[in-house]
Enzyme design. Structure first.
Site, PDB file in Angstrom:
ATOM      1  N   ASP A  26     -71.518 -12.255  45.765  1.00  8.67           N
ATOM      2  CA  ASP A  26     -71.154 -10.883  45.415  1.00  8.67           C
ATOM      3  C   ASP A  26     -69.725 -10.638  45.868  1.00  8.67           C
ATOM      4  OD1 ASP A  26     -70.975  -8.206  44.894  1.00  8.67           O
ATOM      5  OD2 ASP A  26     -72.246  -7.591  46.572  1.00  8.67           O
ATOM      6  N   SER A  43     -65.350  -9.921  45.062  1.00 12.17           N
ATOM      7  CA  SER A  43     -64.431  -9.223  44.174  1.00 12.17           C
ATOM      8  C   SER A  43     -63.811 -10.241  43.214  1.00 12.17           C
ATOM      9  CB  SER A  43     -63.370  -8.485  44.993  1.00 12.17           C
ATOM     10  OG  SER A  43     -62.829  -9.333  45.984  1.00 12.17           O
ATOM     11  N   HIS A  88     -76.446  -3.835  41.889  1.00  9.41           N
ATOM     12  CA  HIS A  88     -77.176  -4.429  43.021  1.00  9.41           C
ATOM     13  C   HIS A  88     -78.616  -4.801  42.671  1.00  9.41           C
ATOM     14  CE1 HIS A  88     -73.853  -2.413  45.427  1.00  9.41           C
ATOM     15  NE2 HIS A  88     -73.688  -3.708  45.543  1.00  9.41           N
TER      16      HIS A  88
END
Lengths: 283, 283
Positions: free
Chosen positions: A155, A157, A62
């Site tokens: 962001d 998967s 992050h």
């Protein structure tokens, strides 16, 4: 009792975490969602059995996804986050006072709900008044946006799940269009090491290079991701990720970090030769 | 059939490789030695059950351990390798024509014998006429050496095994003494991520800082090592690992590498904040 969560990083490689207990298991319209507690990594989130984040190492992912573009763009005020339902990127973004608005587009409301309940370490700033959450498909959301954002953070998967559309040429083209004329896009760019990941990485890079005049890749150590070697893409209309880094200005913000530094920022863009070659091959 | 090799990276984390077959298993005076063949990583070597190298990713470790000091030292002619019985560091060193002599001190002759037979990818240059192998304890060997070497590479297994003495203050002090007045020592420096590895890393750093005026740490991605995040130490009497890097000269050698580049060389010394803090804590 021994309870182990295992993920196949390839058909022939397994990474396993000893679990204290399962805190949540549910099925949304899009995917299976689980949260576990473990001694080594604290709580961790999996989607369809793939590890998304652990409390122990999420700071790496992050921080590096957020502070790299924030230290380059001279005046980022309006940000779009696509995916990121766990709230980790939002947490890092909300530390910047100068940001005026953050739109977050997450396809799966249950990921946000579960994160708020079980992962307060990342989902702690979703109530910030500057944050606006849209529960929509990112690809659909971005199609109608024109020159709105200073920064887009993708962001999502891996391809194969509900994030599939976020790896298409159309999506990156739409991100380009949705950015202002000095906008930056950062995306999770898969891993160069195992063959299948590397192929995805190359496909993604090829598509981004086709949409943006500046497209560079940087690397991080994420111990719980396949090979522990993860890449991010930095695509931009104007700013170079290293030459336009304003280290003095960023350090003046006084944000404390655990992974990111402005020295590391520059260093992260120096890639292993084999990774450079894979990228060049599709440029 | 499914046959899996598993290593505990901590008590609560397991890394597993699917094995095609076991090629060798034996017990030396010092340790258990095994070689396996696998689809994902090719052949791999374990000592006392700990993975030492795989054919797929050994280039990362061996290139970064060798070419970093070789690109800094202006005239390295006489080199000492302590440990490294698999031959990977020797393979990289013998690519430099200007090196005149390489002494290798390996405590366990069986590691060398097994590597020659089963790991030709790394053990391919042990017959180079410049290479002299001493089957001795590294600590004992180095005690009597004075200002002999331009470069010492400490390629040992983790503390706890037969390499225990290679992590002591006495050993690093002896390395200092064994180096010429512009000598460099590079050592495998453990990993910063899991607690026990990080404690070893700090202990090692403290001891090296106590012996050398210049002591910096650099990082690499080794997918099959704990956390995929590994460190090397660069300790020196005179040269700085980044400021004294002669990139033009090294690139003129024309050596082809798969991980190392002179850009990456500099980037690898930019460490995550939490690692910098751990190192500062013991400096």
């Amino acid at each position: 009792m021994e309870l182990w969560f295992s993920e196949r990083h390839t058909q022939n490689v397994k990474f396993s975490i000893r679990v204290e207990r399962q805190l949540y298991s549910g099925q949304s319209e899009f995917q299976r969602i689980d949260v576990f507690d473990s001694r080594e990594f604290g709580r961790f989130l999996t989607l369809d059995g793939y590890l998304m984040l652990t409390e122990k190492d999420e700071f790496i992912y992050h921080e590096m996804m957020t502070h790299v573009p924030m230290a380059v763009h001279p005046d980022p005020r309006k940000i779009l986050v696509i995916g990121g339902g766990d709230g980790g990127v939002i947490r890092e973004l909300t530390r910047y006072e100068k940001i005026e608005r953050i739109d977050m587009v997450e396809i799966d409301p249950l990921v946000v709900e579960v994160s708020k309940k079980y992962l307060p370490q990342t989902a702690c700033r979703l109530e910030d008044p500057r944050v606006h959450i849209y529960y929509e498909d990112g690809l659909r959301f971005i199609r109608s946006v024109h020159e709105e954002y200073d920064l887009i953070i993708v962001d999502c998967s891996d391809p194969g799940g509900p994030g599939e559309g976020l790896f298409t040429k159309e999506f990156y083209g739409s991100c380009y269009k949705a950015l202002k004329d000095d906008g930056i896009m950062v995306n999770q760019h898969e891993s160069p090491f195992y063959e299948e990941d590397a192929m995805t990485m190359q496909r993604v890079h090829k598509r981004i290079v086709g949409s943006f005049p500046i497209s560079r890749v940087y690397q991080v150590h994420v111990p719980t991701f396949p090979a522990g070697h993860w890449l991010f893409g930095f695509a931009s209309k104007k700013y170079h990720p290293v030459r336009d880094l304003d280290a003095v200005k960023w350090n003046m913000f006084g944000l404390s970090t655990r992974y990111y530094t402005t020295q590391l920022h520059a260093g992260a863009f120096a890639l292993p030769y084999y990774v450079e070659e894979m990228l060049k091959h599709v440029e």
